[in-house]
Structure formats: structure tokens, C-alpha cells
Design a protein around this motif. Structure first.
Motif, PDB file in Angstrom:
ATOM      1  N   SER A 108       0.816  -1.218   0.000  1.00 18.33           N
ATOM      2  CA  SER A 108       0.000   0.000   0.000  1.00 18.33           C
ATOM      3  C   SER A 108       0.848   1.265   0.000  1.00 18.33           C
ATOM      4  O   SER A 108       0.317   2.374   0.012  1.00 18.33           O
ATOM      5  N   PHE A 109       2.166   1.105  -0.020  1.00 16.27           N
ATOM      6  CA  PHE A 109       3.061   2.264  -0.062  1.00 16.27           C
ATOM      7  C   PHE A 109       3.762   2.296  -1.425  1.00 16.27           C
ATOM      8  O   PHE A 109       4.983   2.199  -1.530  1.00 16.27           O
ATOM      9  N   GLU A 110       2.953   2.412  -2.470  1.00 18.44           N
ATOM     10  CA  GLU A 110       3.475   2.275  -3.823  1.00 18.44           C
ATOM     11  C   GLU A 110       3.547   3.595  -4.582  1.00 18.44           C
ATOM     12  O   GLU A 110       4.023   3.634  -5.712  1.00 18.44           O
ATOM     13  N   ARG A 111       3.088   4.693  -3.966  1.00 16.20           N
ATOM     14  CA  ARG A 111       3.011   5.965  -4.697  1.00 16.20           C
ATOM     15  C   ARG A 111       3.938   7.013  -4.079  1.00 16.20           C
ATOM     16  O   ARG A 111       4.171   7.018  -2.867  1.00 16.20           O
ATOM     17  N   VAL A 112       4.416   7.898  -4.937  1.00 14.77           N
ATOM     18  CA  VAL A 112       5.136   9.087  -4.485  1.00 14.77           C
ATOM     19  C   VAL A 112       4.249  10.278  -4.793  1.00 14.77           C
ATOM     20  O   VAL A 112       4.079  10.662  -5.955  1.00 14.77           O
ATOM     21  N   TYR A 144      -0.159 -13.246  -2.841  1.00 15.75           N
ATOM     22  CA  TYR A 144      -1.623 -13.224  -2.928  1.00 15.75           C
ATOM     23  C   TYR A 144      -2.150 -11.797  -2.849  1.00 15.75           C
ATOM     24  O   TYR A 144      -1.798 -11.031  -1.950  1.00 15.75           O
ATOM     25  N   ASP A 145      -3.012 -11.469  -3.785  1.00 13.83           N
ATOM     26  CA  ASP A 145      -3.754 -10.206  -3.811  1.00 13.83           C
ATOM     27  C   ASP A 145      -2.885  -9.020  -3.414  1.00 13.83           C
ATOM     28  O   ASP A 145      -3.154  -8.315  -2.434  1.00 13.83           O
ATOM     29  N   ILE A 146      -1.849  -8.806  -4.211  1.00 13.71           N
ATOM     30  CA  ILE A 146      -1.005  -7.631  -4.008  1.00 13.71           C
ATOM     31  C   ILE A 146      -1.866  -6.379  -4.150  1.00 13.71           C
ATOM     32  O   ILE A 146      -2.826  -6.352  -4.921  1.00 13.71           O
ATOM     33  N   HIS A 147      -1.536  -5.356  -3.383  1.00 16.59           N
ATOM     34  CA  HIS A 147      -2.452  -4.219  -3.237  1.00 16.59           C
ATOM     35  C   HIS A 147      -2.743  -3.513  -4.554  1.00 16.59           C
ATOM     36  O   HIS A 147      -3.882  -3.131  -4.822  1.00 16.59           O
ATOM     37  N   ALA A 148      -1.721  -3.330  -5.381  1.00 17.83           N
ATOM     38  CA  ALA A 148      -1.908  -2.631  -6.659  1.00 17.83           C
ATOM     39  C   ALA A 148      -1.292  -3.475  -7.763  1.00 17.83           C
ATOM     40  O   ALA A 148      -0.117  -3.839  -7.685  1.00 17.83           O
ATOM     41  N   LEU A 149      -2.063  -3.760  -8.786  1.00 15.31           N
ATOM     42  CA  LEU A 149      -1.595  -4.673  -9.832  1.00 15.31           C
ATOM     43  C   LEU A 149      -0.357  -4.149 -10.559  1.00 15.31           C
ATOM     44  O   LEU A 149       0.458  -4.937 -11.051  1.00 15.31           O
ATOM     45  N   GLN A 150      -0.195  -2.820 -10.603  1.00 17.35           N
ATOM     46  CA  GLN A 150       0.976  -2.293 -11.306  1.00 17.35           C
ATOM     47  C   GLN A 150       2.275  -2.625 -10.582  1.00 17.35           C
ATOM     48  O   GLN A 150       3.371  -2.479 -11.141  1.00 17.35           O
ATOM     49  N   GLU A 151       2.185  -3.116  -9.334  1.00 18.84           N
ATOM     50  CA  GLU A 151       3.398  -3.453  -8.594  1.00 18.84           C
ATOM     51  C   GLU A 151       4.127  -4.656  -9.190  1.00 18.84           C
ATOM     52  O   GLU A 151       5.296  -4.891  -8.869  1.00 18.84           O
ATOM     53  N   ARG A 152       3.466  -5.402 -10.067  1.00 13.38           N
ATOM     54  CA  ARG A 152       4.168  -6.494 -10.748  1.00 13.38           C
ATOM     55  C   ARG A 152       5.344  -5.956 -11.555  1.00 13.38           C
ATOM     56  O   ARG A 152       6.323  -6.665 -11.791  1.00 13.38           O
ATOM     57  N   PHE A 153       5.257  -4.692 -11.973  1.00 10.09           N
ATOM     58  CA  PHE A 153       6.314  -4.112 -12.783  1.00 10.09           C
ATOM     59  C   PHE A 153       7.469  -3.580 -11.932  1.00 10.09           C
ATOM     60  O   PHE A 153       8.464  -3.103 -12.474  1.00 10.09           O
ATOM     61  N   GLY A 191     -11.126   1.529  -6.457  1.00 10.53           N
ATOM     62  CA  GLY A 191      -9.935   0.700  -6.551  1.00 10.53           C
ATOM     63  C   GLY A 191     -10.238  -0.765  -6.304  1.00 10.53           C
ATOM     64  O   GLY A 191      -9.744  -1.643  -7.028  1.00 10.53           O
ATOM     65  N   ALA A 192     -11.040  -1.048  -5.293  1.00 11.97           N
ATOM     66  CA  ALA A 192     -11.412  -2.435  -5.001  1.00 11.97           C
ATOM     67  C   ALA A 192     -12.263  -3.008  -6.129  1.00 11.97           C
ATOM     68  O   ALA A 192     -12.141  -4.189  -6.475  1.00 11.97           O
ATOM     69  N   TRP A 193     -13.142  -2.187  -6.705  1.00  9.65           N
ATOM     70  CA  TRP A 193     -13.954  -2.651  -7.833  1.00  9.65           C
ATOM     71  C   TRP A 193     -13.063  -3.044  -9.015  1.00  9.65           C
ATOM     72  O   TRP A 193     -13.229  -4.112  -9.599  1.00  9.65           O
ATOM     73  N   LYS A 194     -12.112  -2.177  -9.346  1.00  4.92           N
ATOM     74  CA  LYS A 194     -11.202  -2.478 -10.456  1.00  4.92           C
ATOM     75  C   LYS A 194     -10.412  -3.752 -10.176  1.00  4.92           C
ATOM     76  O   LYS A 194     -10.130  -4.539 -11.072  1.00  4.92           O
ATOM     77  N   ARG A 195     -10.056  -3.936  -8.911  1.00  6.06           N
ATOM     78  CA  ARG A 195      -9.202  -5.059  -8.522  1.00  6.06           C
ATOM     79  C   ARG A 195      -9.921  -6.394  -8.624  1.00  6.06           C
ATOM     80  O   ARG A 195      -9.335  -7.405  -9.012  1.00  6.06           O
TER      81      ARG A 195
END
Length: 325
Positions: A108-112, A144-153, A191-195
Motif C-alpha cells: 500500500s506504499f506504492e506511490r510518491v 496473494y492479492d497484491i495491493h496494486a496490480l501495477q506493482e508487478r512491474f 480501486g477495489a472494484w477495479k481489482r
């Protein structure tokens, strides 16, 4: 006319599963769910100065074998000792290495948002991307269920991230309910809906959002109708639980017959799960019928047990399946 021979079922890999102390109960369940998994052990000791003094038992016996490690990064204090083992195992001439990290804690700490912010999700992903290769190639990292899908990158090319979900466990449990034909899924925000919405699209849906009124942020229903329905709020994780509480209140006030919740990761710092206990509710309209969590955060599972409204849906079977990928 020749009859084609039936294809033989693919033989299961025999997995040697190591685990951190916190994950012992989950590791036992994983091994019990598959005869292809054999538990191994590590001596988790410390020197007098507090730094880890670790020993991997039967290191010679795992040469040429498929090896996995079940981790729990529940606090910064335990990460270093586990990273030390994770970096050591692939170098023991093993055939392949898989890291199972059910909960990616800095997700959940993925943004600047302003200069100076440190995106620790990227930091942890970079650390894991440096795991040495085994004889079989790059390490597989199961999350499992990483908070933001873009974190795969955020992960480098030297590891293979495998992103799994706990939603099938929820679906299985919902089918067992006496009011299974009256379920509506609610999401606390867009966000949860998109996820998750594509995994739950055969259910009616409700989307909530937060709006600012003066100095307050108030939860409202953006779309959908909860009237007369058993509404299940779905999200990836819970911390203090304030948003879930506010969603429950607004859904109940709009006529929901019952409100339940599911999160894959029950973090609950500072025992914040207490606010959801039936004994701490103001009355029936203030209670969750069910609160489903997984055992991705073992310290929370030990603290909560199966006390109502909580039910633990174990990831053990899913992890055993993921180790065969």
C-alpha cells in the motif's frame, strides 16, 4: 484403427518446504493438503547481540531437489533473518526455488505523492528481485492479492512473480451459505472494484466511495442497491477497519438485510480487530454477519482465532497448488 493412448497425468513435483517460525501452522496445513510436499526445518537462533544465527537443516539432502520457502514479513524486525535464508537456499545446488510470500506488506506504499516520499513497495520488490538463481533458473515469487496490480512491474527480470488470489476461497464459502442466492458484492471504493469485479461479475454489485464534507470524509453508495440483500464487502486488506465500518453503516441504513466482509490480508495493527467483535457492537444493526479472512497474516489469525464474526479461510490448498506451477 489405432486408438490414441490416454495421456498420463503429469507427475507432481516433490517439494521440500521450509518456513519461518511464524508460518509453522500454515506450513503444516500446506503439507497436509498434498503428499508431494515434505516439510524441512531451519534453526532460528540469535547471537547475544541480537543478530540471527541461522542453520538450514539437511542442506546436503536437498541438492537437486525442488525447494520452497514460506515467508511472513509481518514486521521489519523479522525480515532480515528470512531474507538471509531466502538468499542462501538457491545456492545449495537445488533444482528450483519458490518463495511464497502470501502478504506483500509494503504494497500500500506504492506511490510518491510529493518529493521526499519513499515508495517502500518498490524497495521490497527490488530486494526480492536480487534473490540468486538456482540451478533451475530464476526464483518464482508467489504473492496473494497484491495491493496494486501495477506493482508487478516493480520486480526485476531475475525473478518470476506469480500473483494469486484468495477470491476462490470466498466463492466456495458463499456457495455454502443458506442465503447463497441473495448475495450482493460491495466494494468500498473504485480501486477495489477495479481489482476484483471481474472475479465476482455473476453477483449484483454495489460500489461505495468517500466524499468530502467539510473536514470529514463520508462513505456513500455510488451505485447499486443493498435493500433486502446479504451484502458482502470485498477488499484486499484491512488495517484499522474504519472504512469497512463506515461501509457497513451506510449499507445497513439503505436496507441491507445483512452485511459481511472479506479481506485476504487481515493486518489489524494495534488489535484493531476488536472493534468488529460482536461483544463490542452497539446492536444487531451494527454487527457484521461474517468477517472472512485468510491466514496470510499468521499473527492476526492466532489473535483472532475463530471468534465471531471472524472465520479463517486457509490458503493452504491454494499454496500447495501454486507450488506445482
Amino acid at each position: 484403427m489405432e486408438v490414441a493412448a490416454a495421456a498420463k497425468p503429469k507427475a507432481k513435483k516433490h517439494i521440500h518446504l521450509f518456513y519461518c517460525s511464524e508460518c509453522e501452522e500454515l506450513a503444516l496445513k500446506v503439507a497436509a493438503s498434498s503428499d508431494a510436499i515434505e516439510l524441512q526445518s531451519i534453526n532460528w537462533r540469535s547471537f547475544d547481540d541480537g543478530f540471527p544465527n541461522l542453520f538450514i537443516n539437511k542442506a546436503h539432502d536437498i541438492r537437486g531437489q525442488h525447494v520452497a520457502f514460506l515467508a511472513s514479513f509481518s514486521s521489519p524486525a523479522v525480515i532480515f533473518e528470512q531474507i538471509s535464508v531466502i538468499f542462501a537456499l538457491p545456492k545449495l545446488f537445488i533444482a528450483s526455488f519458490t518463495l511464497v510470500l502470501p502478504f506483500f506488506p509494503t504494497g500500500s506504499f506504492e506511490r510518491v505523492e510529493e518529493e521526499g516520499d519513499v515508495a517502500t513497495a518498490f524497495t521490497l520488490a527490488r530486494i526480492l528481485s536480487m534473490i540468486p538463481k538456482s540451478r533451475g533458473g530464476p526464483t518464482s515469487v508467489v504473492i496473494y492479492d497484491i495491493h496494486a496490480l501495477q506493482e508487478r512491474f516493480y520486480f526485476g527480470d531475475d525473478v518470476l512473480p506469480c500473483f494469486e488470489t484468495g477470491i476462490p476461497l470466498l466463492l466456495q464459502r458463499l456457495r455454502q451459505l443458506p442465503d447463497a442466492d441473495n448475495i450482493t458484492i460491495a466494494f468500498p471504493d473504485d480501486g477495489a472494484w477495479k481489482r476484483f469485479h471481474k472475479l465476482l461479475q455473476h453477483f449484483p454489485m454495489i460500489v461505495c466511495n468517500k466524499v468530502r464534507e467539510g473536514d470529514k470524509r463520508i462513505v456513500r453508495i455510488k451505485e447499486g442497491n443493498p435493500e433486502g440483500r446479504h451484502v458482502v464487502i470485498v477488499d484486499d486488506l484491512v488495517q484499522s477497519g474504519g472504512t469497512l465500518r463506515e461501509c457497513q453503516k451506510v449499507l445497513a441504513s439503505h436496507g441491507a438485510a445483512k452485511v459481511s466482509a472479506y479481506v485476504t490480508h487481515a493486518v489489524f495493527p494495534k488489535q484493531s480487530y476488536e472493534r468488529f467483535m460482536a461483544s463490542n457492537s452497539a446492536g444487531p444493526s451494527d454487527q457484521f454477519a461474517y468477517f472472512w479472512i485468510t491466514d496470510s497474516c499468521p499473527h492476526t489469525v492466532r489473535a483472532i482465532g475463530q471468534r465471531p464474526p471472524f472465520e479463517v479461510l486457509s490458503l493452504a490448498g491454494s499454496i500447495a497448488d501454486a507450488l506445482q506451477i
